[in-house]
Design a protein around this motif. Sequence first.
Motif, mmCIF file in Angstrom:
data_model
loop_
_atom_site.group_PDB
_atom_site.id
_atom_site.type_symbol
_atom_site.label_atom_id
_atom_site.label_comp_id
_atom_site.label_asym_id
_atom_site.label_seq_id
_atom_site.Cartn_x
_atom_site.Cartn_y
_atom_site.Cartn_z
ATOM 1 N N TRP A 95 46.907 34.736 36.544
ATOM 2 C CA TRP A 95 45.949 35.834 36.706
ATOM 3 C C TRP A 95 46.346 36.998 35.804
ATOM 4 N N ILE A 120 33.106 42.613 34.184
ATOM 5 C CA ILE A 120 33.336 42.470 35.620
ATOM 6 C C ILE A 120 32.793 43.723 36.302
ATOM 7 N N GLY A 133 30.850 38.544 37.358
ATOM 8 C CA GLY A 133 31.422 38.452 36.025
ATOM 9 C C GLY A 133 30.374 37.902 35.075
ATOM 10 N N GLU A 141 37.405 34.875 45.698
ATOM 11 C CA GLU A 141 37.170 34.735 44.269
ATOM 12 C C GLU A 141 35.701 34.405 44.017
ATOM 13 N N SER A 149 41.227 41.356 38.701
ATOM 14 C CA SER A 149 41.981 40.189 38.242
ATOM 15 C C SER A 149 41.012 39.141 37.730
ATOM 16 N N TRP A 150 41.473 38.400 36.674
ATOM 17 C CA TRP A 150 40.631 37.329 36.138
ATOM 18 C C TRP A 150 41.511 36.273 35.501
ATOM 19 N N ARG A 151 40.973 35.079 35.451
ATOM 20 C CA ARG A 151 41.616 33.982 34.717
ATOM 21 C C ARG A 151 40.566 32.934 34.418
ATOM 22 N N TYR A 211 34.998 31.895 34.408
ATOM 23 C CA TYR A 211 36.173 32.671 34.780
ATOM 24 C C TYR A 211 36.191 32.859 36.294
ATOM 25 N N GLU A 212 37.382 32.840 36.876
ATOM 26 C CA GLU A 212 37.566 33.246 38.261
ATOM 27 C C GLU A 212 37.857 34.747 38.272
ATOM 28 N N VAL A 213 37.125 35.461 39.101
ATOM 29 C CA VAL A 213 37.213 36.923 39.103
ATOM 30 C C VAL A 213 37.405 37.388 40.538
#
Length: 1287
Positions: free
Chosen positions: A790, A760, A750, A830, A780-782, A812-814
């Motif tokens: 998410w 991404i 990311g 992740e 998915s991301w957050r 970001y967590e991807v």
Amino acid sequence: MMKKMSIPTSKASLVLFLCQIISALDVPLDSKLLEELSQPPTITQQSPKDYIVDPRENIVIQCEAKGKPPPSFSWTRNGTHFDIDKDAQVTMKPNSGTLVVNIMNGGKAEAYEGVYQCTARNERGAAISNNIVIRPSRSPLWTKEKLEPNHVREGDSLVLHCRPPVGLPPPIIFWMDNAFQRLPQSERVSQGLNGDLYFSNVQPEDTREDYICYARFNHTQTIQQKQPISVKVFSMDSLNDTIAANLSDTDIYGAKPVTERQPVLLTPTGSTSTKVELRGNVLLLECIAAGLPTPVIRWIKEGGELPANRTFFENFKKTLKIIDVSEADSGNYKCIARNTLGSVHHVISVTVKAAPYWITAPRNLVLSPGEDGTLICRANGNPKPSISWLANGVPIAIAPEDPSRKVDGDTIIFSQVQERSSAVYQCNASNEYGYLLANAFVNVLAEPPRILTPANKLYQVIADSPALLDCAYFGSPKPEIEWFKGVKGSILRGNEYVFHDNGTLEIPVAQKNSAGTYTCVARNELGKIQNEVQLEIKDPTMIIKQPEYKVIQRYGQVSFECIIKHDSTLLPTVTWLKDNDELPDDERFLVGKDNLTIMNVTDKDDGTYTCIVNTTLDSVSASAVLTVVAAPPTPAIIYARPNPPFDLELTGQLERSIDLSWIPGDENNSPIINFVIEYEDALHEPGVWHYQTEVPGTQTTAQLKLSPYVNYSFRVIAVNRIGRSQPSEPSEQYLTKSASPDENPANVQGIGSEPDNLVITWEPLKGFQSNGPGLQYKVSWRQKDVDDEWTSVIVANVSKYIVSGTPTFVPYEVKVQALNDLGYAPEPSEVIGHSGEDLPMVAPGNVQVHVINSTLAKVHWDPVPLKTVRGHLQGYKVYYWKVQSLSRRSRRHIEKKILTFRGNKTFGMLPGLEPYSSYKLNVRVVNGKGEGPASPDKVFNTPEGVPSSPSFLKITNPTLDSLTLEWGSPTHPNGVLTSYTLKFQPINNTHELGPLVEIKIPANESSLILKNLNYSTRYKFYFNAQTSVGSGSQITEEAVTIMDEVQPLYPRIRNVTTAAAETYANISWEYEGPDHANFYVEYGVAGSKEDWKKEIVNGSRSFFVLKGLTPGTAYKVRVGAEGLSGFRSSEDVFETGPAMASRQVDIATQGWFIGLMCAVALLILILLIVCFIRRNKGGKYPVKEKEDAHADPEIQPMKEDDGTFGEYSDAEDHKPLKKGSRTPSDRTVKKEDSDDSLVDYGEGVNGQFNEDGSFIGQYSGKKEKEPAEGNESSEAPSPVNAMNSFV
């Protein structure tokens, strides 16, 4: 059926009394059970019947017994009670019946001779020991006697008697001499069983005076010695005159010489004798004969053969030894002594008697109340022993009556026993040669059932093999045993089961359906108990491909296969044997997983090879024979690639694996090293073959892993040392079933491309990784560290997704998950990414500079807050530039240099600074987007340094005793010049140097006339400048005073100057001498002993470019002229520069700069033309007149080859090139600048060398830099050089 097991020593007595049960009640040897049961006493340890003790040590009479409750002990001595409490010398060990008689504190062993018997008693009975006869050992001294010397005639027999004292036990006899050496024995001389020393015939060498018999008493470890015996052997030849004088003539003439005699027995005497021996002992029969020559003994048994394996001959066959004799060994044994004159024999009649020995010893009896039983005591012997019974140590005739027993000779019969019937019975079998005593108890018990097999015990057996399920039990009365399958199953009956008396259930042929839980139930009138055990049925181990018979040529390679199939829960071990023995310890034998390979086969490898497969439950084996033959004579061997494998077959098809087998093609005289297996996916990539795996060349099968949703076909390629075979024909196709993906995309990242987005990316799955149709990706991301849900999207046929509207540079967590029509892949891991970066917001603060020396400074700064970086911190850049020289006060074109310091570093070194100069710098933070704002400029000055060498040194106007020196100030004074130093010394014709003279010259001077010199003498001059810091590098020159007023023209080469770059160097020089000289340049690595390399200079040029040099290397160089008696210049030393990074912006490539340089060049050309015209018109300085008048080497005539002018040149024309050096003849080099390398301190140093060796990028365009005096190439000078020359 009794079952053996190991129990603790403390239970030894229980083992003894429970190990022999003849009633219907069987007591298993379970330690916990044995501890709980009552038992009568049992003797477990006792001293031997005939116990000979050492009279010097304490007497220990052993008696140990066990029982429950523990027994008490008592003793009898010589048939009466022995009260040990009344004898202070006798004690009994605690919890034991063992007696200790204290002899070492005053007791006498003889006082305790006698017959002892021990009794062990508890509430259930009494056991007694054997009669133990105690006798102290004796080792008496030899009786004193007067021994007369033995005078024996040569050839006669002789017996030396030992007659040792009678000891207890009898001593061991041996003969030795005074030196304690055993006397040699042979067929002629040997020791008899009675200890006497027998000579079949004596020889002169038998004469000696120290025949000594020794008796060793082992029990007391003493040796007794008999007085020495003297033997004198006479022969007729050795009779002396004294003996002859005592004999008459008749006696002398009647004396016979040594004559041969036929054998005569020395022992035993007579023709017959008798011998009685006991059964089980060793029978020793002896025959020793006299005679000359020495007789030979032979043994036979009349009417039979000597027993094989038990017969031995000792003492040179004079003793017959038969071990473990029995009644069958009775008979007549004949010994025959024979020599060349005859023979004699003796018959020994042997009778074998027997002390009592057991036929059936009484065995312990455990009964339940109301049961019947018998004790049997049967013994044999010769003569027949008598049998007598005792009860609890008392003769049964006078023992208390028991209505349940009846004595019938050697048997006691019990019927309807009760608990009070428990007792210990003794059986005594005796005859004249000894007796046997055995204790056997009758133990009446009432116990409820107990199951001793551990609960839930697991049994594992191979299918179609017997299964034995234990149910060890105990109870009194004996319980009944029933078996059930399952917890609530019905009772097991029928022919498919076998029920053993010990409770074991046997399934003769166990099948897969036999597995499960089995329940054992034990019942008697006192209770009921049950136990469960588990049965597992395993698949048998099989060798599905056995080793096969092989015929191999010598020095070839052979392989035996042993492919097995086994239960997956069992771990097999494969062992190879050769001829039923271990494989040779030879590296030629290679044991693989399922094969044995023998390399470089030799004849000794011939044999039978066996593959043995073992598991914990079964074992199988298979063998094959290897025959090694010689290779037949053949033409030259042709090696080629192997033929392709064929007959590919797919077996064992599963969803994720399949077995592939093939037949190898001809290896074409080069063994196959391995097989490469490839596959084609006809569904996703038809016609494209991919690598699958490879296996060793000895293997023809492989288990291949498969992926779902792939239409596989396989092919095999064989590889040997020559190369790869053609691929085999493809196998049949095999389509695997679809499934959800097994894996997720790799390399998920990311990374933002703009300040407000997050890009991404991932590596998409390949076709066969999709595992099914409809491959898609769930992205998915957050935002990290924020409690957000998410956000996900599902995309297909892409490997990138852009998330817009994100904050600038936040984590970001991807994650990216694969899915298809059948489902999702496993949950992906992740990764942490960041949204896009923006330029940093603030500049570093608190910038400080610490000047270390004249060329090096250290800069410090405070780091910027990470939040203001707005991106990944890549480091800091330091911009610095020279403002002006403090000595000249002239401003110059500013050229900024950049050093980059990676990471969060807060200081850095600035190398390569110019001494005595003013600098400015600023610092900027750098992220992935670019640079932030600059810090305020920081000004710092460098201190003075040592100057560079003077720009030139010219020697003119030579006279008889003087020379005129002229010089130019240093190009880089690096401070305020304080003075010059001139050193000079004469050089003679052999180039030896004379005394050195030193002169200090004020800094404002530029010339000097040296007077009072020697005429016609060559001098060498060394000249350098000084600042307050020290002396700079020196320049050297040579000159000659004239011989008379006419100034001859001496050829010389001087002012050799070098300007070095990374891989080349510009060499220039000045020449004085005849025209049209042919020059050459010699060079080599400084300090090396290698020969000089020589380069020829085209024409009469005074410059040359050396190419192909090694960066960072010191070189030596000198210039010579052909045809001038080998005249050469002095040596100069220079060093090539290290590789330098290029500037960020090369000004020479900018369009405006090129245009400017062209205009400047045109202006210079016009000026030169005007000057040329005006000089020609003036006519004041003709070249020829100047040359004749002053012979100044600086005046050069016009050269015909290049058309250059020969007027006076400006002093600047002789300045050395940048990075050039002038060195004295001693080859020392003094560096002008700091040794610090820019590359060592930063990563962004900008600088480079031009082709002519000049360094650009370190200084700006206004830097004091002189153009090169010449260039070997005909190319025009670069615009940068033109600009530098102009200003």
